[in-house]
Design a protein around this motif. Structure first.
Motif, PDB file in Angstrom:
ATOM      1  N   UNK A 226       0.417  -0.996  -0.217  1.00 24.40           N
ATOM      2  CA  UNK A 226       0.064   0.016   0.510  1.00 24.40           C
ATOM      3  C   UNK A 226       1.131   1.099  -0.009  1.00 24.40           C
ATOM      4  N   UNK A 227       1.590   1.010   0.885  1.00 21.00           N
ATOM      5  CA  UNK A 227       2.878   2.288   0.882  1.00 21.00           C
ATOM      6  C   UNK A 227       3.388   2.800  -0.312  1.00 21.00           C
ATOM      7  N   UNK A 228       4.142   1.194  -0.827  1.00 23.82           N
ATOM      8  CA  UNK A 228       4.861   1.232  -2.775  1.00 23.82           C
ATOM      9  C   UNK A 228       4.013   2.129  -3.472  1.00 23.82           C
ATOM     10  N   UNK A 229       2.508   2.074  -3.270  1.00 22.40           N
ATOM     11  CA  UNK A 229       1.095   2.088  -4.496  1.00 22.40           C
ATOM     12  C   UNK A 229       0.987   3.419  -3.933  1.00 22.40           C
ATOM     13  N   UNK A 230       0.811   4.529  -3.302  1.00 24.13           N
ATOM     14  CA  UNK A 230       0.741   6.000  -2.607  1.00 24.13           C
ATOM     15  C   UNK A 230       2.004   6.981  -2.767  1.00 24.13           C
ATOM     16  N   UNK A 231       2.910   6.106  -2.948  1.00 25.14           N
ATOM     17  CA  UNK A 231       4.153   6.651  -4.031  1.00 25.14           C
ATOM     18  C   UNK A 231       4.446   6.493  -5.298  1.00 25.14           C
ATOM     19  N   UNK A 232       4.450   5.612  -5.495  1.00 22.77           N
ATOM     20  CA  UNK A 232       4.147   5.548  -7.171  1.00 22.77           C
ATOM     21  C   UNK A 232       2.754   6.499  -7.675  1.00 22.77           C
ATOM     22  N   UNK A 289       4.659  17.839   3.401  1.00 22.05           N
ATOM     23  CA  UNK A 289       5.520  17.364   4.025  1.00 22.05           C
ATOM     24  C   UNK A 289       5.493  15.971   5.373  1.00 22.05           C
ATOM     25  N   UNK A 290       3.703  16.163   5.065  1.00 25.61           N
ATOM     26  CA  UNK A 290       3.238  14.898   6.930  1.00 25.61           C
ATOM     27  C   UNK A 290       3.179  14.176   5.844  1.00 25.61           C
ATOM     28  N   UNK A 291       2.067  14.126   5.283  1.00 28.36           N
ATOM     29  CA  UNK A 291       1.787  12.545   3.798  1.00 28.36           C
ATOM     30  C   UNK A 291       3.380  11.900   3.111  1.00 28.36           C
ATOM     31  N   UNK A 292       4.472  12.997   2.860  1.00 30.39           N
ATOM     32  CA  UNK A 292       5.441  12.252   2.673  1.00 30.39           C
ATOM     33  C   UNK A 292       6.503  11.198   4.355  1.00 30.39           C
ATOM     34  N   UNK A 293       5.941  12.202   5.121  1.00 25.23           N
ATOM     35  CA  UNK A 293       7.324  11.702   6.411  1.00 25.23           C
ATOM     36  C   UNK A 293       5.928  10.429   6.609  1.00 25.23           C
ATOM     37  N   UNK A 294       4.332  10.323   6.409  1.00 28.55           N
ATOM     38  CA  UNK A 294       3.911   8.957   6.884  1.00 28.55           C
ATOM     39  C   UNK A 294       4.156   8.344   5.807  1.00 28.55           C
ATOM     40  N   UNK A 300       8.530   2.052   6.417  1.00 31.55           N
ATOM     41  CA  UNK A 300       9.264   1.548   7.105  1.00 31.55           C
ATOM     42  C   UNK A 300       9.005   0.620   8.485  1.00 31.55           C
ATOM     43  N   UNK A 301       7.567   0.980   8.980  1.00 25.87           N
ATOM     44  CA  UNK A 301       6.890  -0.212  10.022  1.00 25.87           C
ATOM     45  C   UNK A 301       6.581  -1.679   9.496  1.00 25.87           C
ATOM     46  N   UNK A 302       6.039  -1.396   8.172  1.00 21.89           N
ATOM     47  CA  UNK A 302       5.814  -2.429   7.041  1.00 21.89           C
ATOM     48  C   UNK A 302       7.088  -3.718   6.646  1.00 21.89           C
ATOM     49  N   UNK A 311      -1.503   1.567  13.083  1.00 23.81           N
ATOM     50  CA  UNK A 311      -0.832   1.254  11.439  1.00 23.81           C
ATOM     51  C   UNK A 311      -1.511   1.303  10.373  1.00 23.81           C
ATOM     52  N   UNK A 312      -2.869  -0.140  10.798  1.00 22.21           N
ATOM     53  CA  UNK A 312      -4.171   0.069  10.321  1.00 22.21           C
ATOM     54  C   UNK A 312      -4.443   1.125   9.861  1.00 22.21           C
ATOM     55  N   UNK A 313      -4.885   2.104  10.994  1.00 27.12           N
ATOM     56  CA  UNK A 313      -5.743   3.359  11.475  1.00 27.12           C
ATOM     57  C   UNK A 313      -5.151   4.349  10.524  1.00 27.12           C
ATOM     58  N   UNK A 314      -3.154   4.468  10.614  1.00 28.02           N
ATOM     59  CA  UNK A 314      -2.908   5.826   9.900  1.00 28.02           C
ATOM     60  C   UNK A 314      -2.569   4.929   8.303  1.00 28.02           C
ATOM     61  N   UNK A 315      -2.728   4.232   8.017  1.00 25.79           N
ATOM     62  CA  UNK A 315      -3.228   3.700   6.618  1.00 25.79           C
ATOM     63  C   UNK A 315      -4.432   3.986   5.771  1.00 25.79           C
ATOM     64  N   UNK A 316      -5.134   4.405   6.929  1.00 19.60           N
ATOM     65  CA  UNK A 316      -6.353   4.730   6.844  1.00 19.60           C
ATOM     66  C   UNK A 316      -6.618   5.886   6.290  1.00 19.60           C
ATOM     67  N   UNK A 317      -6.176   6.477   7.104  1.00 17.59           N
ATOM     68  CA  UNK A 317      -5.892   7.939   7.261  1.00 17.59           C
ATOM     69  C   UNK A 317      -5.060   8.619   6.205  1.00 17.59           C
ATOM     70  N   UNK A 318      -3.585   7.951   5.990  1.00 19.31           N
ATOM     71  CA  UNK A 318      -3.323   8.686   4.777  1.00 19.31           C
ATOM     72  C   UNK A 318      -3.261   8.710   3.134  1.00 19.31           C
ATOM     73  N   UNK A 319      -4.712   7.135   3.165  1.00 20.58           N
ATOM     74  CA  UNK A 319      -5.420   6.953   1.961  1.00 20.58           C
ATOM     75  C   UNK A 319      -5.881   8.236   1.801  1.00 20.58           C
ATOM     76  N   UNK A 320      -6.872   8.600   2.466  1.00 28.30           N
ATOM     77  CA  UNK A 320      -7.360  10.068   2.464  1.00 28.30           C
ATOM     78  C   UNK A 320      -6.628  11.120   2.592  1.00 28.30           C
ATOM     79  N   UNK A 321      -5.812  11.047   3.086  1.00 25.87           N
ATOM     80  CA  UNK A 321      -5.399  13.198   2.966  1.00 25.87           C
ATOM     81  C   UNK A 321      -4.268  12.379   1.447  1.00 25.87           C
TER      82      UNK A 321
END
Length: 351
Positions: A226-232, A289-294, A300-302, A311-321
């Motif tokens: 998921x993090x890789x997908x967001x970065x892409x 900056x906030x999105x990139x740092x998250x 890194x955590x994953x 981690x799951x809730x943070x993922x949901x939040x970053x998808x929304x952001x």
């Protein structure tokens, strides 16, 4: 009509029915329970079910969850002593009605027939009659006072709990109205975002689908995907709105920023800075900056195999952001396109 729309319709009907109380409270409670079921509100279903059938001798009000506050508001429970009434709300209604009828029909006897004979040879018949009248009057007024006290008690507790239930329905009604307003707002803006992605960044469609698949699975490796997908996705968007360059970008503070293929964050910040007059928020660089740092933090955590509900809730939040960031870009691009149509300027000439 979807579940939320039906629940909103029911909540509107309930407000009128509770205020008029033309129907029995039991029927109203059943209707509220149905509304809670449509909304998936398990706390309310449990609470209303207890109001319908009464409370057990041993009960922990924490089990009511979010509805505990309504039980306290209505006086069902004393938050200081933790004492509570066991009777159901329909029982309170029935008892209040019964006592009210008794009070209405309570009258002095039409005739008093005291016994004129007495074992006391010194007691006169007149004294016996007077004593009987006094006792009858005393019993009548005592019964009247007790009935009044009981009637007031049952009506008070019934109205108090009914008021708390009314508060719950109002809160639900307002939340549904607000949600309906937000849904219409997001639907309108989602169309703009979807159009932008489909027409300008079609490559991001597959990446968003990959993100959705990864986000649905609650496993460590999928968080990494998921993090890789967001970065892409951010890289794809950045490539469109601010293509990579070997020449550093000089921002408005006079700082040089590298804007090569991997510096998507700097390119996004540069884009917002250039289009600052069209952006809705002046804090775009902080948001990016906030999105990139998250993204970096969760990635890194994953990778380390750290997995938790957080981690799951943070993922949901970053998808929304991330989606909101894309929405901001889509709105800016739409605004630029609209202005170009009015001015008759070709899209290719816009910066």
């Amino acid at each position: 009509m979807n579940k939320k729309s039906l629940a909103l319709k029911i909540s509107e009907e309930l407000l009128e029915e509770i205020e008029k109380l033309d129907d029995s409270i039991a029927n109203i409670l059943l209707k509220i329970k149905r509304m809670a079921l449509l909304l998936g509100d398990a706390d309310a279903q449990n609470w209303i079910d207890l109001e319908l059938r009464g409370y057990p001798q041993k009960f922990y009000f924490e089990s009511l969850g979010n509805c505990k506050k309504y039980a306290i508001q209505g006086g069902r429970i004393n938050s200081e002593t933790n004492k509570y009434y066991l009777q159901s709300l329909p029982e309170f209604e029935a008892q209040a009605s019964l006592n009210n009828n008794i009070l209405t029909n309570l009258k002095l006897p039409n005739s008093i027939s005291p016994s004129v004979s007495s074992s006391n040879q010194y007691e006169r018949p007149g004294d016996t009659i007077s004593s009987t009248i006094k006792n009858t009057m005393k019993n009548y007024y005592q019964h009247l006072e007790n009935t009044k006290t009981n009637t007031i008690f049952y009506i008070k507790i019934f109205n108090s709990i009914k008021g708390a239930i009314h508060n719950y329905v109002i809160d639900t009604y307002l939340a549904l109205q607000f949600g309906d307003l937000n849904e219409k707002f997001f639907d309108e803006n989602r169309t703009i975002v979807d159009t932008f992605i489909r027409t300008q960044c079609p490559k991001a469609v597959d990446q968003l689908l990959a993100l959705n698949d990864a986000a649905q699975k609650n496993e460590v490796e999928y968080l990494s995907h998921a993090m890789t997908s967001i970065r892409r996705i951010l890289l794809t968007i950045a490539d469109y709105i601010f293509p990579p360059s070997n020449v550093d970008y000089l921002d408005k503070r006079g700082k040089k920023r590298k804007v090569g293929p991997e510096e998507y964050k700097n390119r996004l910040i540069a884009y917002f800075e250039i289009n600052q007059s069209l952006a809705s928020s002046p804090f775009y660089n902080t948001e990016i900056d906030l999105i990139a740092s998250k993204i970096d933090f969760l990635y890194e955590k994953s990778c380390k195999g750290i997995h938790s509900d957080t981690s799951r809730s943070e993922l949901n939040l970053i998808v929304i952001q991330t989606y909101l960031l894309i929405a901001e870009i889509a709105l800016i691009e739409k605004d630029k396109t609209d202005k170009s149509k009015i001015a008759g300027i070709p899209d290719s000439d816009l910066t």
